[in-house]
Design an enzyme around this catalytic site. Structure first.
Site, short mmCIF file in Angstrom:
data_model
loop_
_atom_site.label_atom_id
_atom_site.label_comp_id
_atom_site.label_asym_id
_atom_site.label_seq_id
_atom_site.Cartn_x
_atom_site.Cartn_y
_atom_site.Cartn_z
N LYS A 174 6.17 15.44 -37.23
CA LYS A 174 5.04 14.59 -36.89
C LYS A 174 5.35 13.13 -37.20
O LYS A 174 6.32 12.83 -37.90
CB LYS A 174 3.78 15.04 -37.65
CG LYS A 174 3.35 16.43 -37.27
CD LYS A 174 2.14 16.87 -38.05
CE LYS A 174 1.72 18.24 -37.51
NZ LYS A 174 0.79 18.95 -38.33
N ASN A 221 19.90 -2.74 -51.07
CA ASN A 221 20.09 -2.60 -49.62
C ASN A 221 18.76 -2.55 -48.87
O ASN A 221 18.45 -3.43 -48.08
CB ASN A 221 20.88 -1.33 -49.31
CG ASN A 221 22.29 -1.61 -48.85
OD1 ASN A 221 22.79 -2.72 -48.99
ND2 ASN A 221 22.94 -0.60 -48.31
N ASP A 222 17.99 -1.49 -49.14
CA ASP A 222 16.78 -1.30 -48.35
C ASP A 222 15.81 -0.32 -48.98
O ASP A 222 16.17 0.51 -49.82
CB ASP A 222 17.13 -0.81 -46.93
CG ASP A 222 18.12 0.36 -46.93
OD1 ASP A 222 17.97 1.27 -47.74
OD2 ASP A 222 19.05 0.33 -46.10
N ASP A 243 30.54 1.90 -50.18
CA ASP A 243 29.31 1.17 -50.46
C ASP A 243 28.30 2.02 -51.21
O ASP A 243 27.53 1.51 -52.02
CB ASP A 243 28.70 0.66 -49.15
CG ASP A 243 29.45 -0.54 -48.59
OD1 ASP A 243 30.27 -1.12 -49.32
OD2 ASP A 243 29.22 -0.89 -47.41
N ARG A 288 25.29 2.94 -56.43
CA ARG A 288 25.08 3.68 -57.68
C ARG A 288 25.41 2.78 -58.87
O ARG A 288 24.69 2.77 -59.87
CB ARG A 288 25.93 4.94 -57.70
CG ARG A 288 25.49 6.00 -56.72
CD ARG A 288 26.08 7.36 -57.03
NE ARG A 288 27.52 7.40 -56.80
CZ ARG A 288 28.08 7.69 -55.62
NH1 ARG A 288 27.32 7.95 -54.57
NH2 ARG A 288 29.39 7.73 -55.49
N ALA A 345 23.42 -2.16 -42.82
CA ALA A 345 23.41 -0.73 -43.13
C ALA A 345 22.42 0.01 -42.23
O ALA A 345 22.53 -0.04 -41.01
CB ALA A 345 23.08 -0.54 -44.62
N TYR A 346 21.43 0.68 -42.82
CA TYR A 346 20.48 1.49 -42.05
C TYR A 346 19.73 0.63 -41.04
O TYR A 346 19.53 1.02 -39.88
CB TYR A 346 19.52 2.17 -43.03
CG TYR A 346 18.67 3.28 -42.46
CD1 TYR A 346 18.82 3.73 -41.15
CD2 TYR A 346 17.69 3.89 -43.25
CE1 TYR A 346 18.03 4.75 -40.64
CE2 TYR A 346 16.90 4.91 -42.75
CZ TYR A 346 17.07 5.33 -41.45
OH TYR A 346 16.28 6.34 -40.96
N ALA A 347 19.30 -0.57 -41.44
CA ALA A 347 18.55 -1.43 -40.53
C ALA A 347 19.36 -1.77 -39.29
O ALA A 347 18.83 -1.83 -38.18
CB ALA A 347 18.12 -2.70 -41.26
N PHE A 348 20.64 -1.99 -39.47
CA PHE A 348 21.52 -2.30 -38.33
C PHE A 348 21.61 -1.12 -37.37
O PHE A 348 21.60 -1.28 -36.15
CB PHE A 348 22.91 -2.67 -38.86
CG PHE A 348 23.95 -2.82 -37.79
CD1 PHE A 348 24.04 -3.99 -37.06
CD2 PHE A 348 24.85 -1.80 -37.52
CE1 PHE A 348 25.00 -4.14 -36.06
CE2 PHE A 348 25.80 -1.94 -36.54
CZ PHE A 348 25.89 -3.11 -35.81
#
Length: 312
Positions: free
Chosen positions: A152, A141-142, A66, A71, A183-186
């Site tokens: 911090k 995607n995101d 993916d 890309r 993807a990252y959100a999942f």
């Protein structure tokens, strides 16, 4: 009739590890294609235009995972050129075929035997303090906004359609398209959204707040994220894991649905639900069914999946 044009996008490691890329190129040439190989696409700066394929390109074939498809998406952004993914990676949610099916995939491409799956794209505007215009970018995607100082929290204010909803400290924020929902959100607990939904979802990362739930908005709405002036850390924005830059305090990020779409070539009618079950290896038979010894009313053992599920 002149030669048709195809671009093969892969990774330099794939090209160096065997003969697969050469074999794909040779098969495409036999089928009448003029072939260009791209194995190293440098990420453009956030807000900068990316290189695009030639106007006569018929299709882009991706050999990789993916990440390689993301890309390749930069090469076709703003065009009608479809992408066909052949998975050489791990999950490969965006890919249509696995590596052992590549011969069939190229044959189908040569015969124009494929359909087009249109995926929505997010438009991202970054307003830096004092600027008279935003830096504009996009995401298939995101978009992620993370803390610049790793030790911090970043303090953000969240608005939907210019109505303030909450503010809190967190490690970051994700705004994902339906394509990016797996993807990252999942991975941070966001919901899975079906690809044909016209929506954006926002998922906080490790928010220090009582109300920091995922939010899903429709195609006419937009998210606004403000990095507060008294935030402990400045921010860092990154789209699709590629186009990135620092985000000073008092910056504003606005994310909405883009007018552009990305086209994925599909060679089968496999629904997203079936792909989801297969890629995540979902347990379609729950543990309660597996441990129930009785026989169901239809005569099946409760430990067995129904006929429609056995192919999984």
């Amino acid at each position: 009739m002149g030669a048709r044009s195809a671009v093969v996008v892969t990774h330099s490691r794939v090209r160096a590890s065997g003969h697969l890329v050469d074999e794909v190129e040779e098969q495409l040439r036999r089928d009448g294609f003029r072939v260009s190989i791209v194995d190293n696409i440098a990420a453009p700066e956030f807000g900068s235009p990316s290189q695009q394929v030639a106007d006569d390109t018929e299709i882009v074939i991706v050999l990789g995972g993916d990440g390689t498809i993301l890309r390749a998406a930069e090469l076709v952004k703003g065009t009608d050129v479809p992408i066909l993914g052949v998975n050489l990676g791990h999950v490969g949610f965006l890919a249509e075929f696995e590596s052992f099916q590549i011969g069939e995939a190229i044959r189908r491409v040569a015969d124009h035997d494929y359909s087009i799956d249109e995926r929505m794209v997010a438009h991202v505007d970054l307003w830096i303090p004092g600027a008279d215009r935003p830096l504009s970018d996009w995401a298939l995607n995101d978009m992620t906004l993370e803390r610049y100082d790793r030790g911090k929290m970043i303090e953000v204010s969240v608005r939907v359609d210019d109505v303030e909803m909450s503010s809190f400290g967190c490690d970051g924020m994700i705004v994902a398209t339906p394509t990016g929902s797996t993807a990252y959100a999942f991975s941070v607990g966001g919901p899975i959204v079906w690809p044909d939904a016209q929506s954006l979802q926002m998922v906080p990362i490790a928010a220090h707040a009582l109300f920091a739930r995922s939010l899903i908005i429709g195609p006419k709405s937009q998210f606004t994220l403000d990095v507060l002036g008294d935030s402990q850390s400045a921010g860092w924005i990154c789209n699709d894991g590629r186009r990135q830059r620092p985000v000073p305090k008092r910056s504003r990020i606005v994310v909405r649905q883009s007018h552009d779409i990305l086209r994925l070539a599909r060679l089968s009618g496999v629904p997203f639900t079936r792909r989801l079950v297969s890629k995540f290896d979902l347990p379609v038979v729950g543990w309660r069914e597996q441990h129930r010894p009785s026989v169901a009313a239809n005569g099946q053992n409760q430990g067995e999946p129904p006929e429609s599920n056995k192919e999984y």
